[in-house]
Design a protein around this motif. Structure first.
Motif, PDB file in Angstrom:
ATOM      1  N   MET A 234      13.621  -4.708  -2.930  1.00 41.75           N
ATOM      2  CA  MET A 234      14.664  -4.147  -2.656  1.00 41.75           C
ATOM      3  C   MET A 234      14.454  -2.575  -2.806  1.00 41.75           C
ATOM      4  SD  MET A 234      16.949  -7.771  -3.036  1.00 41.75           S
ATOM      5  CE  MET A 234      17.420  -9.417  -1.037  1.00 41.75           C
ATOM      6  N   ALA A 235      14.112  -3.112  -4.645  1.00 42.52           N
ATOM      7  CA  ALA A 235      14.706  -1.677  -5.191  1.00 42.52           C
ATOM      8  C   ALA A 235      13.402  -0.420  -4.572  1.00 42.52           C
ATOM      9  CB  ALA A 235      13.907  -1.346  -6.942  1.00 42.52           C
ATOM     10  N   VAL A 236      11.913  -1.108  -4.097  1.00 40.25           N
ATOM     11  CA  VAL A 236      11.661   0.615  -3.449  1.00 40.25           C
ATOM     12  C   VAL A 236      11.732   0.113  -1.831  1.00 40.25           C
ATOM     13  CG1 VAL A 236      10.006   0.347  -5.221  1.00 40.25           C
ATOM     14  CG2 VAL A 236       9.845  -1.274  -3.105  1.00 40.25           C
ATOM     15  N   ASP A 237      12.244  -0.476  -1.125  1.00 42.53           N
ATOM     16  CA  ASP A 237      12.677  -0.386  -0.043  1.00 42.53           C
ATOM     17  C   ASP A 237      10.972  -0.713   1.093  1.00 42.53           C
ATOM     18  OD1 ASP A 237      14.419  -0.591   2.759  1.00 42.53           O
ATOM     19  OD2 ASP A 237      13.388   1.670   3.088  1.00 42.53           O
ATOM     20  N   VAL A 238      11.079  -1.634   0.432  1.00 45.97           N
ATOM     21  CA  VAL A 238       9.296  -2.697   0.773  1.00 45.97           C
ATOM     22  C   VAL A 238       9.583  -4.454   0.768  1.00 45.97           C
ATOM     23  CG1 VAL A 238       6.812  -3.562   0.970  1.00 45.97           C
ATOM     24  CG2 VAL A 238       8.465  -1.126   0.217  1.00 45.97           C
ATOM     25  N   THR A 239       9.646  -4.818   2.185  1.00 49.81           N
ATOM     26  CA  THR A 239       9.987  -6.099   2.146  1.00 49.81           C
ATOM     27  C   THR A 239       8.463  -6.570   2.088  1.00 49.81           C
ATOM     28  OG1 THR A 239      12.171  -5.863   4.030  1.00 49.81           O
ATOM     29  CG2 THR A 239      10.844  -8.188   4.136  1.00 49.81           C
ATOM     30  N   PRO A 240       9.079  -7.773   1.001  1.00 50.74           N
ATOM     31  CA  PRO A 240       7.846  -9.048   1.147  1.00 50.74           C
ATOM     32  C   PRO A 240       7.095  -9.596   2.619  1.00 50.74           C
ATOM     33  CG  PRO A 240       9.238  -9.032  -0.755  1.00 50.74           C
ATOM     34  CD  PRO A 240       9.987  -8.398   0.231  1.00 50.74           C
ATOM     35  N   THR A 241       6.335  -9.852   2.410  1.00 51.44           N
ATOM     36  CA  THR A 241       5.632 -10.609   4.013  1.00 51.44           C
ATOM     37  C   THR A 241       6.513 -11.967   3.272  1.00 51.44           C
ATOM     38  OG1 THR A 241       3.610 -11.258   3.210  1.00 51.44           O
ATOM     39  CG2 THR A 241       4.536  -9.413   4.942  1.00 51.44           C
ATOM     40  N   MET A 242       6.773 -14.005   4.579  1.00 52.81           N
ATOM     41  CA  MET A 242       6.928 -14.844   4.073  1.00 52.81           C
ATOM     42  C   MET A 242       5.429 -15.295   3.744  1.00 52.81           C
ATOM     43  SD  MET A 242       9.721 -15.204   4.393  1.00 52.81           S
ATOM     44  CE  MET A 242       9.802 -16.543   4.256  1.00 52.81           C
ATOM     45  N   TRP A 243       4.343 -14.633   3.900  1.00 53.77           N
ATOM     46  CA  TRP A 243       2.684 -15.384   3.215  1.00 53.77           C
ATOM     47  C   TRP A 243       3.198 -14.981   1.091  1.00 53.77           C
ATOM     48  CZ3 TRP A 243      -0.242 -18.117   6.014  1.00 53.77           C
ATOM     49  CH2 TRP A 243      -0.585 -18.077   7.069  1.00 53.77           C
ATOM     50  N   LEU A 244       3.023 -13.724   1.205  1.00 49.42           N
ATOM     51  CA  LEU A 244       3.223 -13.444  -0.466  1.00 49.42           C
ATOM     52  C   LEU A 244       4.571 -14.353  -0.899  1.00 49.42           C
ATOM     53  CD1 LEU A 244       3.094 -11.134  -2.685  1.00 49.42           C
ATOM     54  CD2 LEU A 244       4.670 -10.141  -1.979  1.00 49.42           C
ATOM     55  N   LEU A 245       5.425 -15.103  -0.028  1.00 46.51           N
ATOM     56  CA  LEU A 245       6.308 -15.172  -0.873  1.00 46.51           C
ATOM     57  C   LEU A 245       6.691 -16.703  -1.313  1.00 46.51           C
ATOM     58  CD1 LEU A 245      10.027 -14.177   0.455  1.00 46.51           C
ATOM     59  CD2 LEU A 245       8.886 -13.174  -1.844  1.00 46.51           C
ATOM     60  N   ALA A 246       5.754 -17.058  -0.124  1.00 45.40           N
ATOM     61  CA  ALA A 246       4.427 -18.998   0.051  1.00 45.40           C
ATOM     62  C   ALA A 246       3.983 -18.715  -1.262  1.00 45.40           C
ATOM     63  CB  ALA A 246       4.480 -19.158   1.114  1.00 45.40           C
ATOM     64  N   PHE A 247       3.164 -17.663  -1.042  1.00 48.96           N
ATOM     65  CA  PHE A 247       1.673 -17.558  -2.072  1.00 48.96           C
ATOM     66  C   PHE A 247       2.622 -17.971  -3.720  1.00 48.96           C
ATOM     67  CE2 PHE A 247      -0.904 -15.216  -4.908  1.00 48.96           C
ATOM     68  CZ  PHE A 247      -1.753 -15.743  -5.298  1.00 48.96           C
TER      69      PHE A 247
ATOM     70  N   ALA B 143      11.734   4.197  -8.534  1.00 50.10           N
ATOM     71  CA  ALA B 143      12.286   3.596  -8.219  1.00 50.10           C
ATOM     72  C   ALA B 143      12.154   2.601  -8.699  1.00 50.10           C
ATOM     73  CB  ALA B 143      12.600   2.965  -7.479  1.00 50.10           C
ATOM     74  N   LEU B 144      10.949   2.288  -8.645  1.00 53.85           N
ATOM     75  CA  LEU B 144      10.096   0.896  -9.220  1.00 53.85           C
ATOM     76  C   LEU B 144      10.382   0.932 -11.218  1.00 53.85           C
ATOM     77  CD1 LEU B 144       9.063  -1.747  -9.204  1.00 53.85           C
ATOM     78  CD2 LEU B 144       6.258  -0.065  -9.247  1.00 53.85           C
ATOM     79  N   LEU B 145      10.613   2.159 -11.975  1.00 53.64           N
ATOM     80  CA  LEU B 145      10.181   2.094 -13.135  1.00 53.64           C
ATOM     81  C   LEU B 145      11.831   1.935 -13.746  1.00 53.64           C
ATOM     82  CD1 LEU B 145       9.094   2.730 -16.318  1.00 53.64           C
ATOM     83  CD2 LEU B 145       9.603   5.286 -15.240  1.00 53.64           C
ATOM     84  N   VAL B 146      12.678   2.375 -13.028  1.00 56.53           N
ATOM     85  CA  VAL B 146      13.877   1.738 -13.221  1.00 56.53           C
ATOM     86  C   VAL B 146      14.708   0.532 -13.186  1.00 56.53           C
ATOM     87  CG1 VAL B 146      16.553   2.775 -12.402  1.00 56.53           C
ATOM     88  CG2 VAL B 146      14.548   4.851 -12.725  1.00 56.53           C
ATOM     89  N   ALA B 147      13.508   0.395 -12.194  1.00 57.55           N
ATOM     90  CA  ALA B 147      13.792  -0.845 -11.573  1.00 57.55           C
ATOM     91  C   ALA B 147      13.708  -2.075 -12.755  1.00 57.55           C
ATOM     92  CB  ALA B 147      13.923  -1.887 -10.247  1.00 57.55           C
ATOM     93  N   PHE B 148      12.127  -2.135 -13.365  1.00 56.07           N
ATOM     94  CA  PHE B 148      11.952  -2.223 -13.947  1.00 56.07           C
ATOM     95  C   PHE B 148      12.742  -2.661 -15.343  1.00 56.07           C
ATOM     96  CE2 PHE B 148       9.026  -2.396 -18.286  1.00 56.07           C
ATOM     97  CZ  PHE B 148       8.497  -4.289 -17.935  1.00 56.07           C
TER      98      PHE B 148
ATOM     99  N   HIS C 213       1.081  -1.090   0.006  1.00 54.90           N
ATOM    100  CA  HIS C 213       0.046   0.650   0.102  1.00 54.90           C
ATOM    101  C   HIS C 213       1.115   1.514  -0.089  1.00 54.90           C
ATOM    102  CE1 HIS C 213      -3.598  -2.612   0.851  1.00 54.90           C
ATOM    103  NE2 HIS C 213      -3.141  -3.079   1.496  1.00 54.90           N
ATOM    104  N   GLN C 214       1.835   1.342  -1.074  1.00 51.56           N
ATOM    105  CA  GLN C 214       3.246   2.258  -1.163  1.00 51.56           C
ATOM    106  C   GLN C 214       3.255   2.274  -2.437  1.00 51.56           C
ATOM    107  OE1 GLN C 214       6.447   2.964   1.330  1.00 51.56           O
ATOM    108  NE2 GLN C 214       6.246   0.156   2.737  1.00 51.56           N
ATOM    109  N   TYR C 215       1.631   2.566  -3.066  1.00 54.50           N
ATOM    110  CA  TYR C 215       1.539   3.348  -4.688  1.00 54.50           C
ATOM    111  C   TYR C 215       2.419   4.093  -4.822  1.00 54.50           C
ATOM    112  CZ  TYR C 215      -2.737   1.194  -3.050  1.00 54.50           C
ATOM    113  OH  TYR C 215      -3.796   1.337  -2.752  1.00 54.50           O
ATOM    114  N   LYS C 216       1.330   5.202  -3.781  1.00 53.68           N
ATOM    115  CA  LYS C 216       1.183   6.194  -4.111  1.00 53.68           C
ATOM    116  C   LYS C 216       2.455   7.491  -3.719  1.00 53.68           C
ATOM    117  CE  LYS C 216      -3.152   6.823  -2.330  1.00 53.68           C
ATOM    118  NZ  LYS C 216      -4.383   7.415  -1.270  1.00 53.68           N
ATOM    119  N   ASP C 217       3.429   6.893  -3.175  1.00 56.45           N
ATOM    120  CA  ASP C 217       4.808   7.313  -3.394  1.00 56.45           C
ATOM    121  C   ASP C 217       5.905   7.494  -4.828  1.00 56.45           C
ATOM    122  OD1 ASP C 217       7.528   7.963  -2.362  1.00 56.45           O
ATOM    123  OD2 ASP C 217       7.016   6.876  -0.534  1.00 56.45           O
ATOM    124  N   THR C 218       5.505   8.859  -5.068  1.00 58.88           N
ATOM    125  CA  THR C 218       6.413   9.257  -5.922  1.00 58.88           C
ATOM    126  C   THR C 218       7.800   8.471  -5.897  1.00 58.88           C
ATOM    127  OG1 THR C 218       4.426  11.368  -5.842  1.00 58.88           O
ATOM    128  CG2 THR C 218       7.041  11.110  -7.594  1.00 58.88           C
TER     129      THR C 218
END
Length: 266
Positions: free
Chosen positions: A155-168, A42-47, A32-37
């Protein structure tokens, strides 16, 4: 027939495959940090960086598989298999793409993302040269590479994915990787030969068909368990709405395997 024509050079990059790298955006969205310009930039550059490097990997993979691709009914149309792009041009493209992609990451993104990108390159290279021909390990690594994109995006946007997300993601991409193998094996039904460059036989079809859907359904189970966690209560005003996603996931996964069973999965 023109050799190394611009159109064929672009095709060799496989730009359609860049859609896979949209997984980099998942941590930002679910966090829920998609409003952070700043993070969006950083996400665009990473892509861009990830996609450029991924194209280098695709070219390496195609150069390695030229012989087997030339025997494949669809892959023989690829630029290198069809002789439309020379191996020398391919090597030059790989060097240029890796240089640009890594330079962008080094100059504009956190060191953690650069490391994640290097790990991706190492794993994909290992897959192309070794794991691709290893039964079971190949699909596990493929699923891991998709999940690794999510980790790299975090890592590109400094948001740590949860283990739930990684398991899914791990389970659902395992199912999709098996579906890809199933589609390849179904073309060999009734034959005793190995799949070209793979560690499977046509007789493995039923087992792959059993294991593959199970991975997808495990992903749905992980999602159901996640809905009942305290974190969800904090993130969503009406978490009960998330339950409506469950039948959609079940339908999507089951449909993929019905399509694969009918030989229509590309």
């Amino acid at each position: 027939m023109a050799i190394n024509a611009p159109r064929d050079l672009v095709r060799a990059l496989r730009p359609a495959q860049w859609a896979k790298n949209l997984l980099l955006a998942v941590p930002l969205l679910v966090g829920h940090q998609y409003k952070d310009t700043e993070k969006l930039l950083a996400l665009l550059v990473a892509f861009v960086s990830f996609s450029v490097c991924a194209s280098a990997v695709y070219i390496v993979n195609d150069l390695i598989d030229v012989s087997s691709d030339q025997l494949h009914p669809v892959k023989r149309r690829r630029p290198f298999a069809a002789g439309l792009v020379t191996p020398r041009a391919g090597v030059a493209m790989v060097i240029a793409l890796l240089t640009v992609g890594l330079l962008i990451a080094q100059l504009m993104l956190p060191t953690a993302f650069v490391i994640a990108l290097l790990v991706y390159l190492a794993l994909t290279t290992a897959y192309s040269f070794y794991f691709k021909s290893k039964m079971i390990l190949d699909v596990i690594l493929l699923a891991g590479l998709y999940t690794h994109r999510i980790i790299a995006g975090g890592m590109a946007v400094d948001v740590t994915p949860t283990m739930w997300l990684l398991a899914f993601s791990g389970f659902i991409f395992l199912s999709l990787a098996f579906a890809k193998r199933y589609a390849e094996l179904s073309q060999l039904q009734g034959q005793e030969s190995f799949a070209a460059g793979r560690g499977y036989r046509a007789g493995d079809l039923d087992l792959v068909r059993s294991i593959g859907p199970a991975g997808g359904y495990l992903a749905v189970l992980v999602f159901c368990l996640y809905i009942n966690t305290p974190d969800v209560q904090l993130l969503y005003h009406r978490p009960v709405i998330l339950w409506f996603i469950v039948p959609v996931l079940l339908y999507w996964i089951t449909r993929i395997w019905f399509v694969a069973q009918r030989g229509a999965l590309q």
